[in-house]
Design an enzyme around this catalytic site. Structure first.
Site, mmCIF file in Angstrom:
data_model
loop_
_atom_site.group_PDB
_atom_site.id
_atom_site.type_symbol
_atom_site.label_atom_id
_atom_site.label_comp_id
_atom_site.label_asym_id
_atom_site.label_seq_id
_atom_site.Cartn_x
_atom_site.Cartn_y
_atom_site.Cartn_z
ATOM 1 N N LYS A 206 0.842 -1.192 0.000
ATOM 2 C CA LYS A 206 0.000 0.000 0.000
ATOM 3 C C LYS A 206 0.885 1.254 0.000
ATOM 4 C CE LYS A 206 -3.572 2.364 2.629
ATOM 5 N NZ LYS A 206 -4.491 2.360 3.754
ATOM 6 N N GLU A 212 10.380 -4.706 4.680
ATOM 7 C CA GLU A 212 10.462 -6.090 4.200
ATOM 8 C C GLU A 212 10.217 -6.157 2.693
ATOM 9 O OE1 GLU A 212 8.808 -4.966 6.766
ATOM 10 O OE2 GLU A 212 8.884 -6.358 8.474
ATOM 11 N N GLY A 267 -4.943 -1.804 4.736
ATOM 12 C CA GLY A 267 -4.146 -2.936 4.247
ATOM 13 C C GLY A 267 -4.801 -4.274 4.517
ATOM 14 N N ARG A 268 -5.350 -4.436 5.723
ATOM 15 C CA ARG A 268 -5.938 -5.729 6.088
ATOM 16 C C ARG A 268 -7.335 -5.917 5.498
ATOM 17 N NH1 ARG A 268 -4.891 -2.323 10.173
ATOM 18 N NH2 ARG A 268 -6.592 -1.446 11.395
ATOM 19 N N GLU A 353 -5.069 -6.487 14.471
ATOM 20 C CA GLU A 353 -4.570 -5.168 14.073
ATOM 21 C C GLU A 353 -5.728 -4.164 14.087
ATOM 22 O OE1 GLU A 353 -0.923 -4.426 11.302
ATOM 23 O OE2 GLU A 353 -2.683 -4.176 10.033
ATOM 24 N N HIS A 384 -5.748 -33.429 16.812
ATOM 25 C CA HIS A 384 -4.672 -34.314 17.245
ATOM 26 C C HIS A 384 -3.507 -33.545 17.837
ATOM 27 C CE1 HIS A 384 -6.732 -37.740 15.488
ATOM 28 N NE2 HIS A 384 -7.127 -36.860 14.572
ATOM 29 N N LYS A 504 9.059 -0.412 14.256
ATOM 30 C CA LYS A 504 9.672 -0.090 12.960
ATOM 31 C C LYS A 504 10.728 0.989 13.149
ATOM 32 C CE LYS A 504 5.560 -0.882 10.094
ATOM 33 N NZ LYS A 504 4.605 -0.298 9.166
HETATM 34 O O1 F6P Z 1 3.065 -2.672 9.754
HETATM 35 C C1 F6P Z 1 1.739 -3.022 9.593
HETATM 36 C C2 F6P Z 1 1.281 -2.752 8.187
HETATM 37 O O2 F6P Z 1 1.257 -1.386 7.952
HETATM 38 C C3 F6P Z 1 -0.058 -3.382 7.913
HETATM 39 O O3 F6P Z 1 -1.108 -2.608 8.336
HETATM 40 C C4 F6P Z 1 -0.001 -3.560 6.446
HETATM 41 O O4 F6P Z 1 -0.952 -4.482 5.980
HETATM 42 C C5 F6P Z 1 1.414 -4.050 6.271
HETATM 43 O O5 F6P Z 1 2.152 -3.344 7.232
HETATM 44 C C6 F6P Z 1 2.014 -3.852 4.916
HETATM 45 O O6 F6P Z 1 2.003 -2.514 4.527
HETATM 46 P P1 F6P Z 1 2.211 -2.099 3.022
HETATM 47 O O7 F6P Z 1 1.117 -2.715 2.214
HETATM 48 O O8 F6P Z 1 2.142 -0.607 3.027
HETATM 49 O O9 F6P Z 1 3.556 -2.595 2.577
#
Ligand code: F6P
Length: 540
Positions: A206, A212, A267-268, A353, A384, A504
């Protein structure tokens, strides 16, 4: 808004809880077998049996009154109308617009957003069709056979969960992988056997700033350029999905392979936006459209069904009932469907979240519990491993059990075994086995206390006909709106996530401190300093 714990129905629920908390489900069913027909609701292809909950008609009436007092429907209507209910970020919350059919009007700041949604969906469909039928080729002219989605959180969990769930509907000649973790092992493992000439990376983010994702995207570019020996190859092997189009351009991804969405999509809540591009390539635009129709059907159900028959409202209120009155800390989600293995992980982000918040909408620290911890595994696997605790442990864990009446696998007889287990577990959890029953069955006296299964463990059973794209859409929307309902009761902002920021920021500070070469002086707390020193010494 008044503090939740001062609302009249909250007090009535507390008093009612004190009266009924020790009544066993065995008694509730013996005195009122009709509850099995009464405590059910149906909508958007889903059937919910909530009769095995520790509730009576009075509980339900009080919970519905609580929803009324807390203005859940007014808040729902505000969300559907595009009001900025994400108050801390001053944003509208309009994932429901992502699945609105053409012609429906939903305004944000006076502009209808639905035509834009369909413009992006059409562009995605055209791109997906070209990738699927081989018209979109890689740098060397070869057909794309591998799609690697690089993204994390909401830009990963939905696409991966949906891909696994809908695999029977996917193009089996293609390979789909999902890279999220900044651990290089994730990228390495996902790509080790792929032919770069046939691989498309979708960078899903987003913000297009997430550490990452940006790190893995850079690794992907290096990998591709090394394998194909040309920087120009990037244009034919990368697509992007983001709200940050300048960021995408700066990374060097061709704007014609770039798909946008909007700040009013959390995002979620984005698996049905362009973030679903990998899903659409896998299952095709038509199936993706069917999934959106399933989402929309549940949106309409949530918007229009009367409260007493409204699935997401009921599910949300039942979660509040156990979370706030019984003190249950967790909710188990057990899909009796192997393809839904990643649903619990998906729902973890959705619930935790969204509703893992400690202040209300007025910024006051809450004096009540908010989101429960969500966890789970598919049935029958979980039976199990951890079900022992569910049956005989000391913790109350309300569970949702999700099953399907028709299998997708040709091994239909196995489906009966699967469903028999779902029904049996819900029955055992509710009714258990008494010492008297065990003795009558010939249990040796010395074993009886250990074999007694108390029961009185609540479950919701959610059934659908089959796990198809439409059903997946309505199932996800069911949980989205249940989470919404809970957030509205707790008067929290379910659409921000400030809590993830501090970690972060601190990681950003520590990264250069780990750097090879100069090792700057450490000014953290003693424990963090010592850990960093240990790592520096041992990393080799
Ligand atoms: O750090 C949490 C978050 O901001 C989530 O809300 C989001 O889904 C995820 O990181 C990834 O964010 P992005 O889509 O901006 O890379």
């Amino acid at each position: 808004m008044t503090v939740l714990t001062t609302s009249p129905s909250w007090h009535q629920l507390a008093a009612h809880h004190a009266r009924i908390k020790d009544i066993h489900l065995r008694t509730l069913f013996a005195e009122d077998p009709g509850r099995a027909e009464r405590f059910v609701a149906e909508g958007a292809g889903l059937f919910l049996d909530y009769s095995k909950n520790r509730i009576t008609d009075e509980t339900l009436a009080l919970l519905l009154r609580l929803a009324e007092e807390r203005g859940v429907t007014a808040r729902r209507d505000a969300m559907f109308a595009g009001e900025k209910i994400n108050v801390t970020e001053r944003r509208a919350v309009l994932h429901i617009a992502l699945r609105a059919p053409r012609g429906v009007r939903i305004d944000v700041d006076g502009a209808d957003v639905v035509p834009d949604v369909h413009r992006v969906l059409d562009a995605m469909a055209a791109f997906a069709a070209r990738v699927r039928d081989g018209r979109f080729t890689g740098h060397t002219g070869r057909r794309i056979r591998n799609v690697v989605n690089i993204g994390i959180g909401g830009s990963y969990l939905g696409p991966e969960m949906a891909y696994r769930a809908l695999r029977p509907f996917s193009d089996r000649s293609m390979t789909f992988r999902f890279v999220a973790n900044v651990d290089g092992a994730d990228f390495t493992e996902a790509t080790h056997d792929l032919d770069a000439a046939e691989t498309l990376f979708i960078i899903s983010s987003k913000t297009f700033t997430t550490l990452e994702t940006m790190t893995n995207a850079a690794a992907a570019r290096t990998w591709l350029v090394q394998k194909l020996g040309a920087e120009a190859a990037v244009a034919r092997h990368f697509a992007a999905v983001s709200t940050n189009l300048p960021g995408v351009t700066a990374f060097g991804i061709d704007p014609t392979n770039t798909f946008g969405f909007w700040d009013w999509v959390g995002g979620r809540y984005s698996m049905d936006s362009a973030i679903g591009l990998a899903t659409m390539i896998a299952v095709g635009p038509e199936n993706f459209g069917a999934m959106l129709a399933g989402f929309h059907a549940m949106d309409e159900h949530f918007r229009t069904a009367p409260p007493a028959r409204n699935l997401p409202l009921l599910l949300g209120l039942l979660t509040v009932w156990y979370n706030n009155f019984f003190g249950a800390q967790t909710v188990g989600v057990m899909p009796y469907a192997a393809p839904l293995a990643r649903l619990p992980a998906y729902l973890q982000q959705l619930q935790m979240e969204s509703n893992g918040k400690h202040v209300d909408l007025d910024g006051r620290v809450v004096v009540y519990q908010t989101a429960p911890i969500i966890w789970g595994e598919p049935g029958t696997d979980g039976q199990h491993s951890f079900y022992q605790l569910l049956h005989q442990g000391t913790k109350l864990v309300p569970c949702d059990m999700i099953g399907f009446c028709r299998p997708l696998s040709p091994l239909a007889a196995q489906h009966d075994l699967l469903m028999a287990n779902l029904f049996a577990q819900a029955e055992a959890l509710a009714f258990g086995k008494t010492a008297a029953e065990l003795t009558a069955e010939g249990s040796p006296d010395f074993q009886t206390p250990f074999r007694v299964t108390e029961g009185n463990r609540p479950t919701n059973v959610i059934l659908a006909d089959t796990l198809d794209p439409a059903t997946l859409g309505s199932l996800v929307a069911l949980y989205e709106h249940s989470v919404f309902t809970q957030g509205a009761i707790w008067a929290i902002d379910s659409f921000d996530q400030w809590g993830v920021e501090l970690g972060k920021v601190l990681a950003g500070r520590i990264i250069p401190e780990l750097g090879h070469g100069a090792e700057p002086e450490l000014t953290h707390d003693a424990s963090t300093n010592a850990l960093i020193r240990h790592y520096r010494k041992r990393r080799g």
